[in-house]
Design a protein around this motif. Structure first.
Motif, PDB file in Angstrom:
ATOM      1  N   PRO A 211      21.237  16.637   4.013  1.00 29.78           N
ATOM      2  CA  PRO A 211      21.558  18.027   4.373  1.00 29.78           C
ATOM      3  C   PRO A 211      22.773  18.521   3.610  1.00 29.78           C
ATOM      4  O   PRO A 211      23.572  17.722   3.102  1.00 29.78           O
ATOM      5  N   LEU A 212      22.901  19.826   3.555  1.00 33.61           N
ATOM      6  CA  LEU A 212      23.913  20.456   2.704  1.00 33.61           C
ATOM      7  C   LEU A 212      25.323  19.947   2.982  1.00 33.61           C
ATOM      8  O   LEU A 212      26.089  19.659   2.061  1.00 33.61           O
ATOM      9  N   PHE A 213      25.651  19.796   4.271  1.00 29.83           N
ATOM     10  CA  PHE A 213      27.031  19.436   4.597  1.00 29.83           C
ATOM     11  C   PHE A 213      27.361  17.983   4.263  1.00 29.83           C
ATOM     12  O   PHE A 213      28.493  17.568   4.371  1.00 29.83           O
TER      13      PHE A 213
ATOM     14  N   THR B 262       0.839  -1.206   0.000  1.00 29.82           N
ATOM     15  CA  THR B 262       0.000   0.000   0.000  1.00 29.82           C
ATOM     16  C   THR B 262       0.868   1.247   0.000  1.00 29.82           C
ATOM     17  O   THR B 262       0.640   2.186  -0.768  1.00 29.82           O
ATOM     18  N   LYS B 263       1.873   1.242   0.866  1.00 29.03           N
ATOM     19  CA  LYS B 263       2.762   2.403   0.958  1.00 29.03           C
ATOM     20  C   LYS B 263       3.563   2.575  -0.334  1.00 29.03           C
ATOM     21  O   LYS B 263       3.763   3.696  -0.815  1.00 29.03           O
TER      22      LYS B 263
ATOM     23  N   LEU C  79       2.656   6.901  -6.618  1.00 31.34           N
ATOM     24  CA  LEU C  79       1.691   7.959  -6.976  1.00 31.34           C
ATOM     25  C   LEU C  79       2.284   9.341  -6.696  1.00 31.34           C
ATOM     26  O   LEU C  79       2.151  10.261  -7.510  1.00 31.34           O
ATOM     27  N   PHE C  80       2.909   9.437  -5.555  1.00 32.60           N
ATOM     28  CA  PHE C  80       3.498  10.719  -5.152  1.00 32.60           C
ATOM     29  C   PHE C  80       4.598  11.129  -6.137  1.00 32.60           C
ATOM     30  O   PHE C  80       4.666  12.288  -6.565  1.00 32.60           O
TER      31      PHE C  80
ATOM     32  N   SER D 144       2.756   1.687  -3.327  1.00 29.86           N
ATOM     33  CA  SER D 144       1.871   2.203  -4.365  1.00 29.86           C
ATOM     34  C   SER D 144       1.657   3.715  -4.194  1.00 29.86           C
ATOM     35  O   SER D 144       1.665   4.469  -5.174  1.00 29.86           O
ATOM     36  N   LEU D 145       1.488   4.130  -2.947  1.00 28.41           N
ATOM     37  CA  LEU D 145       1.313   5.565  -2.683  1.00 28.41           C
ATOM     38  C   LEU D 145       2.580   6.358  -2.998  1.00 28.41           C
ATOM     39  O   LEU D 145       2.514   7.485  -3.509  1.00 28.41           O
ATOM     40  N   ASP D 146       3.731   5.753  -2.713  1.00 29.15           N
ATOM     41  CA  ASP D 146       5.004   6.417  -3.043  1.00 29.15           C
ATOM     42  C   ASP D 146       5.124   6.635  -4.554  1.00 29.15           C
ATOM     43  O   ASP D 146       5.574   7.691  -5.011  1.00 29.15           O
TER      44      ASP D 146
ATOM     45  N   LYS E 261       3.140  12.267  -9.340  1.00 25.13           N
ATOM     46  CA  LYS E 261       2.464  13.567  -9.241  1.00 25.13           C
ATOM     47  C   LYS E 261       3.457  14.733  -9.188  1.00 25.13           C
ATOM     48  O   LYS E 261       3.267  15.749  -9.849  1.00 25.13           O
ATOM     49  N   TYR E 262       4.530  14.570  -8.416  1.00 26.67           N
ATOM     50  CA  TYR E 262       5.406  15.714  -8.172  1.00 26.67           C
ATOM     51  C   TYR E 262       6.709  15.708  -8.965  1.00 26.67           C
ATOM     52  O   TYR E 262       7.465  16.638  -8.904  1.00 26.67           O
TER      53      TYR E 262
ATOM     54  N   TYR F 172      24.642  16.207  -5.783  1.00 17.25           N
ATOM     55  CA  TYR F 172      23.820  17.108  -4.973  1.00 17.25           C
ATOM     56  C   TYR F 172      22.481  16.454  -4.627  1.00 17.25           C
ATOM     57  O   TYR F 172      21.428  16.865  -5.104  1.00 17.25           O
TER      58      TYR F 172
ATOM     59  N   ASP G 190      17.879  14.853  -0.758  1.00 18.55           N
ATOM     60  CA  ASP G 190      17.349  14.291   0.479  1.00 18.55           C
ATOM     61  C   ASP G 190      18.371  14.314   1.617  1.00 18.55           C
ATOM     62  O   ASP G 190      18.082  13.851   2.712  1.00 18.55           O
TER      63      ASP G 190
END
Lengths: 250, 196
Positions: free
Chosen positions: A95-97, A61-62, A68-69, A64-66, A72-73, A90, A93
């Motif tokens: 942090p910069l450092f 379920t998760k 979809l996400f 499948s939703l991932d 979409k984006y 780069y 996900d």
């Protein structure tokens, strides 16, 4: 009375612990002790159900939703080979450092800051300091020459040392005499008598040649310019007391 | 540019929804982590303990959040909103079930399908009481049961339940009172002092 307050009373108190005010407020829900106990049991049972009713959906379920996400984006993102490099250098996900591009940038900045200090030649260009350096180098070369003989270092062709103050001032002329080292060596070799000399007696031109005798027994030979005479130091074996002095020093 | 990775664990549900609208994947993960379990439990209770159907409903509900996050009004409570959506989904399912079965309303029959009495006599006293409690819950009228479940199992306040179900606060209190009294009465036969 608020329902939460009622639950708290029923769950946390025994009937005999209730004050008259609390009993009044509970009268609508439970008028007798039996009713109070039944109500208490219901609430306790509900608390147990809350714990046991912890469901978790399937991983599919998760997933499948991932998907979809992501669809979409990220649908406007063009998939080109450069993207993978960009993601590697780069990653969004992290942090910069922790991004590799940030590492590279940091190293570059450090190198940029350090470069002027590494290649700074302004100190050595000052004339006063250069003079000091020159004198030191001369004295160190003298000591090196002396020590090199005792330690079997590569032979020094010519070393002309002046211990007096006059000779110190006349360094350039002495340097010129280094170029004539081979001639002086020839003169030294032709001298038959060997005399013991003191190093402080006169200005001397000391020569050390490639010959094996100069390395094996450590004898210094010198020419006295004024008398046009050649002199040589005596071997250590002739003066055992010198060895005692060395032993005491080290 | 962010120096540190944002931690969404301290975000409110409403802030998470705003982040989801910006396409923040980890905000969605956090919201899913918070609500997928409780919503699955809610659907299980509301949809005749049908696990597969409940999973599908959870999926559909979160798919709506992904596709149309702008439908959520950030000035409202997310919890209320999401349970409202879940409740409406269940209502639609009841209507479909009505049509399929050709009956007027057979929801109570669905609930009776849940086998709560199997081997109950062989269980310890607590287990026995738990099963009896579930039976009593199932015997409750749907409107009383959902109020009781939303209040005690999902942890919604009276006001939130009123918003989710779209009824007056006083009505919710009345239903909750009735359900509680009913359960206490039904479980009267189990003497709590003997049960301990």
């Amino acid at each position: 009375m608020m329902e939460k307050e009622l639950e708290r009373l029923v769950l946390n108190k025994h009937y005999f612990e209730l004050t008259p005010n609390e009993k009044d407020s509970l009268r609508e829900w439970c008028a007798t002790e039996d009713e109070f106990l039944h109500l208490k049991q219901v609430f306790e049972q509900i608390e147990g159900l809350k714990v046991s009713n912890t469901f978790s959906p399937k991983r599919e379920t998760k997933q499948s939703l991932d998907d979809l996400f992501a669809a979409k984006y990220q649908k406007n993102t063009r998939i080109i080979w450069l993207n993978s490099i960009g993601v590697a250098l780069y990653p969004k996900d992290k942090p910069l450092f922790q991004r590799p591009l940030a590492y590279a940038a940091a190293i570059g900045i450090i190198a940029l800051i350090a470069t002027p200090f590494l290649f700074d030649t302004t100190l050595s260009a000052k004339p006063s300091l250069a003079q000091v350096e020159k004198n030191k180098s001369t004295s160190t070369s003298n000591s090196k020459t002396t020590s090199s003989k005792s330690k079997e270092t590569p032979p020094v062709k010519v070393a002309e040392v002046s211990t007096s103050q006059e000779s110190n001032e006349a360094i350039p002329s002495e340097l010129e005499s280094y170029s004539n080292a081979s001639e002086e060596i020839a003169v030294i070799e032709s001298v038959a008598p060997v005399e013991v000399i003191s190093s402080e007696t006169a200005t001397m031109s000391r020569s050390v040649a490639d010959e094996p005798w100069s390395q094996s027994n450590g004898i210094f030979k010198a020419t006295d310019k004024e008398n046009d005479d050649a002199k040589a130091s005596s071997p250590v074996s002739a003066h055992p007391s010198v060895l005692d002095l060395l032993t005491a020093t080290f | 540019m962010k120096l540190l990775r944002t931690s969404y664990t301290n975000f409110t549900d409403e802030k998470l929804m705003e982040a989801i609208m910006r396409g923040e994947k980890r905000a969605f993960d956090e919201l899913y982590q918070r609500y997928s379990g409780p919503l699955l439990g809610y659907f299980m209770r509301m949809l005749w303990r049908d696990r597969e159907k409940s999973e599908d409903f959870v999926h559909d509900l979160f798919a709506k959040i992904v596709h149309k996050p702008e439908h959520f009004d950030p000035t409202r409570s997310f919890k209320t909103w999401v349970y409202s959506v879940a409740y409406n989904m269940c209502k639609n399912e009841y209507k479909k079930a009505e049509v399929r079965k050709g009956t007027r309303n057979d929801l109570d029959n669905h609930f009776s399908l849940f086998d709560t009495t199997a081997n109950v006599m062989n269980e310890v006293q607590d287990r026995f009481f738990k099963e009896a409690f579930k039976e009593s819950m199932d015997e409750l009228d749907q409107k009383h049961k959902e109020v009781f479940a939303l209040r005690h199992l999902d942890g919604l306040s009276i006001l939130e339940i009123a918003e989710v179900l779209g009824v007056a606060e006083g009505t919710i209190k009345s239903r909750l009172f009735y359900a509680t009294k009913y359960l206490a009465e039904k479980l009267k036969e189990f003497d709590p002092q003997l049960n301990r």
